[in-house]
Scaffold this active site. Structure first.
Site, PDB file in Angstrom:
ATOM      1  CE  LYS A  78      19.576  55.146  58.486  1.00 52.49           C
ATOM      2  NZ  LYS A  78      19.805  54.573  57.181  1.00 52.49           N
TER       3      LYS A  78
HETATM    4  P1  NAD Z   1      12.322  63.542  56.413  1.00 51.36           P
HETATM    5  O1  NAD Z   1      12.307  63.656  58.155  1.00 51.36           O
HETATM    6  O2  NAD Z   1      13.453  64.710  55.595  1.00 51.36           O
HETATM    7  O3  NAD Z   1      10.665  63.245  55.596  1.00 51.36           O
HETATM    8  C1  NAD Z   1      10.001  62.571  56.245  1.00 51.36           C
HETATM    9  C2  NAD Z   1       8.691  63.383  55.279  1.00 51.36           C
HETATM   10  O4  NAD Z   1       7.954  62.117  55.917  1.00 51.36           O
HETATM   11  C3  NAD Z   1       8.381  64.650  55.939  1.00 51.36           C
HETATM   12  O5  NAD Z   1       7.471  64.990  54.359  1.00 51.36           O
HETATM   13  C4  NAD Z   1       7.195  64.049  57.217  1.00 51.36           C
HETATM   14  O6  NAD Z   1       6.070  64.751  57.444  1.00 51.36           O
HETATM   15  C5  NAD Z   1       6.941  62.735  56.808  1.00 51.36           C
HETATM   16  N1  NAD Z   1       6.186  61.839  56.769  1.00 51.36           N
HETATM   17  C6  NAD Z   1       5.843  61.142  58.245  1.00 51.36           C
HETATM   18  N2  NAD Z   1       5.354  60.641  58.357  1.00 51.36           N
HETATM   19  C7  NAD Z   1       4.337  60.231  57.274  1.00 51.36           C
HETATM   20  C8  NAD Z   1       3.304  59.578  57.592  1.00 51.36           C
HETATM   21  N3  NAD Z   1       2.794  58.743  58.699  1.00 51.36           N
HETATM   22  N4  NAD Z   1       2.517  59.743  56.177  1.00 51.36           N
HETATM   23  C9  NAD Z   1       2.851  60.346  54.613  1.00 51.36           C
HETATM   24  N5  NAD Z   1       4.210  61.323  55.330  1.00 51.36           N
HETATM   25  C10 NAD Z   1       5.146  60.831  56.541  1.00 51.36           C
HETATM   26  O7  NAD Z   1      13.075  62.059  55.894  1.00 51.36           O
HETATM   27  P2  NAD Z   1      13.872  61.523  54.839  1.00 51.36           P
HETATM   28  O8  NAD Z   1      15.504  61.794  54.815  1.00 51.36           O
HETATM   29  O9  NAD Z   1      13.244  62.200  52.934  1.00 51.36           O
HETATM   30  O10 NAD Z   1      13.112  60.048  54.563  1.00 51.36           O
HETATM   31  C11 NAD Z   1      12.554  59.779  53.966  1.00 51.36           C
HETATM   32  C12 NAD Z   1      13.082  58.299  53.559  1.00 51.36           C
HETATM   33  O11 NAD Z   1      13.820  57.836  52.767  1.00 51.36           O
HETATM   34  C13 NAD Z   1      13.280  57.373  55.022  1.00 51.36           C
HETATM   35  O12 NAD Z   1      12.735  55.938  54.691  1.00 51.36           O
HETATM   36  C14 NAD Z   1      14.040  57.349  54.388  1.00 51.36           C
HETATM   37  O13 NAD Z   1      15.589  56.122  55.284  1.00 51.36           O
HETATM   38  C15 NAD Z   1      14.397  57.419  52.929  1.00 51.36           C
HETATM   39  N6  NAD Z   1      16.224  57.825  52.670  1.00 51.36           N
HETATM   40  C16 NAD Z   1      16.533  59.280  53.093  1.00 51.36           C
HETATM   41  C17 NAD Z   1      17.784  59.381  52.237  1.00 51.36           C
HETATM   42  C18 NAD Z   1      18.724  60.378  52.474  1.00 51.36           C
HETATM   43  O14 NAD Z   1      19.176  60.458  52.024  1.00 51.36           O
HETATM   44  N7  NAD Z   1      17.749  61.691  53.314  1.00 51.36           N
HETATM   45  C19 NAD Z   1      18.749  58.594  51.965  1.00 51.36           C
HETATM   46  C20 NAD Z   1      18.026  57.152  51.896  1.00 51.36           C
HETATM   47  C21 NAD Z   1      16.888  56.456  52.369  1.00 51.36           C
END
Ligand code: NAD
Length: 424
Positions: free
Chosen positions: A111
């Site tokens: 990561k």
């Molecule tokens: P992103 O930045 O696209 O979205 C994050 C979302 O969470 C946004 O809508 C943001 O406004 C919201 N957010 C932030 N703080 C918040 C809070 N305190 N309360 C409520 N909402 C809040 O990120 P993402 O890519 O969607 O990733 C989200 C999670 O999924 C992370 O834990 C990431 O590690 C995990 N993840 C992502 C992927 C991927 O392919 N993008 C794959 C596996 C896991």
């Protein structure tokens, strides 16, 4: 003045270590093997300058943690956030190792992160930061070594800059150095939706096993970004009644169900929900309240550490599907287990992203690309197989899905470690 002492909140790496220790006990691992699995293989911290638009120079800190490469090249996202710490990146790298193993990809886990709020940078500043970070990381990344992908705060555009920078250093195009790229430069069809789509496939399997019909089931999704936005939309398309979605600004709630399609199509820049013209019946509630709604399916899809020892006893969802990484602390997990709340762990529930990243890498290496139907069918096959393998272990050993997923993953990583032997 009275002094109160409160325990420090559990960090992501503490959660990851506690999860590992628990399964190490179940598998009766020896101390040497636990040591190998508990420590990242390599950690690179860099401090690098970036020219800002006003002519000043700012120093940024970036990380890449490579946890374990016993099963193949390292794979893991890159996070841009002002809250990023080395500790958090270590946890995320370790979870990547287990995630790749649980869905049986030939990858190890890594990561990366940069301490920056990307929303406060201009496009030019973000591009210069990305190119310099990539250059600093060039000694450890590469298509056969370590392949970054998007995570929170990064996207296909950032991946395009990384791919271009790495290629410039080598004098020819190397699309396989990152995944999650735009399709026009070697990205895969279906990659953007893959994590959310994979989480939906897993939710469908879990509902099937539990005798719950998704049609009419109630759901709440925390986070409306790459993962949360897609999973909320797909849940609604599958017939579920999504009553609450949220972003970092708060929650949009309607007890009769939201029009998720409309909310998704009207997302604002930065993935924020558009709260204008929501219509009658909508209410704003807090993110804490969202987590405690009495829904059939709760999907945390935002940050780590959202369900803790403080709120775990108030969770009323029948099922939790961890679309985010590490949304439930180890302390909270024990409380949820006691309360018999069915939980699908992150390393299984959100593995769809890395599965289609793997497809993208395979397509790049072969310069032969698949259509979206083929990508989605292959994704579904891998996710449903992983779910049935994990739930079979859970049933046969009397474990919860988290421990069962760890058992499946750890066994694969340990077998690779054993076969390769201890060098020298
Ligand atoms: P992103 O930045 O696209 O979205 C994050 C979302 O969470 C946004 O809508 C943001 O406004 C919201 N957010 C932030 N703080 C918040 C809070 N305190 N309360 C409520 N909402 C809040 O990120 P993402 O890519 O969607 O990733 C989200 C999670 O999924 C992370 O834990 C990431 O590690 C995990 N993840 C992502 C992927 C991927 O392919 N993008 C794959 C596996 C896991």
């Amino acid at each position: 003045m009275t002094q109160t002492t409160t325990a420090a909140p559990e960090s992501a790496f503490e959660t990851a270590q506690a999860q590992l220790r628990k399964v190490a006990e179940i598998l009766e691992l020896d101390a040497g093997m636990i040591g190998v699995l508990a420590h990242p293989k390599r950690e690179l911290t860099v401090h690098f300058p970036v020219r800002m638009d006003d002519g000043s120079t700012r120093i940024f800190t970036g990380y890449r943690v490579q946890h374990n490469d016993a099963r193949g090249p390292l794979k893991g996202g890159l996070r841009y956030s002002s809250r990023v710490t080395l500790d958090e990146i270590r946890a995320l790298a370790m979870w990547m190792t287990w995630k790749c193993a649980v869905v049986n990809l030939p990858y190890g886990g890594a990561k990366g992160g940069v301490v920056v709020d990307p929303r406060l940078l201009s496009d030019g500043e973000l591009e210069r930061l990305t190119r310099r970070y990539t250059t600093e990381m060039a000694i450890v990344i590469g298509p056969e070594r370590d392949i970054p992908a998007p995570d929170m705060g990064t996207d296909a555009r950032v991946m395009a800059w990384m791919m271009d920078t790495f290629s410039m250093h080598h004098g020819f195009s190397i699309p396989g150095v990152v995944t999650g790229k735009p399709v026009d430069i070697g990205g895969s069809q279906g990659r953007f939706e893959a994590t959310g789509r994979g989480a939906l496939y897993i939710t469908q399997e879990a509902c099937h096993l539990r005798g719950l019909s998704l049609q009419g089931a109630t759901g709440a999704v925390q986070g409306f970004g790459n993962v949360g936005g897609v999973v909320a939309r797909m849940l609604a398309q599958a017939g579920a009644k999504v009553v609450a979605v949220s972003d970092s600004r708060g929650v949009v709630y309607r007890d009769t169900g939201l029009d998720v399609e409309s909310l998704y199509s009207k997302r604002l820049a930065g993935g924020f929900l558009d709260r204008t013209d929501l219509g009658p019946g909508h209410r704003e509630i807090s993110n804490a309240e969202l987590l405690e709604l009495p829904v059939d399916i709760l999907i945390p899809a935002a940050l780590e550490g959202q369900i803790t020892e403080q709120n775990a006893s108030r969770i009323r969802a029948g099922m939790i599907v961890e679309a985010a990484n590490g949304p439930v602390t180890a302390g909270a997990d024990a409380i949820l287990a006691e309360r018999d709340i069915y939980l699908v762990p992150d390393i299984l529930a959100n593995a769809g992203g890395v599965v289609v990243s793997y497809f993208e890498w395979v397509q790049d290496m072969q310069s032969f690309f698949w259509d979206e139907t083929e990508v989605n069918q292959r994704l579904q096959r891998i996710m449903t197989k992983a779910f049935s393998e994990v739930s079979a272990v859970a049933q046969s050993r009397g474990l919860r899905l988290r421990e069962a997923a760890y058992v499946v993953a750890l066994k694969r990583v340990m077998e690779a470690t054993r076969l390769r032997g201890l060098y020298p």
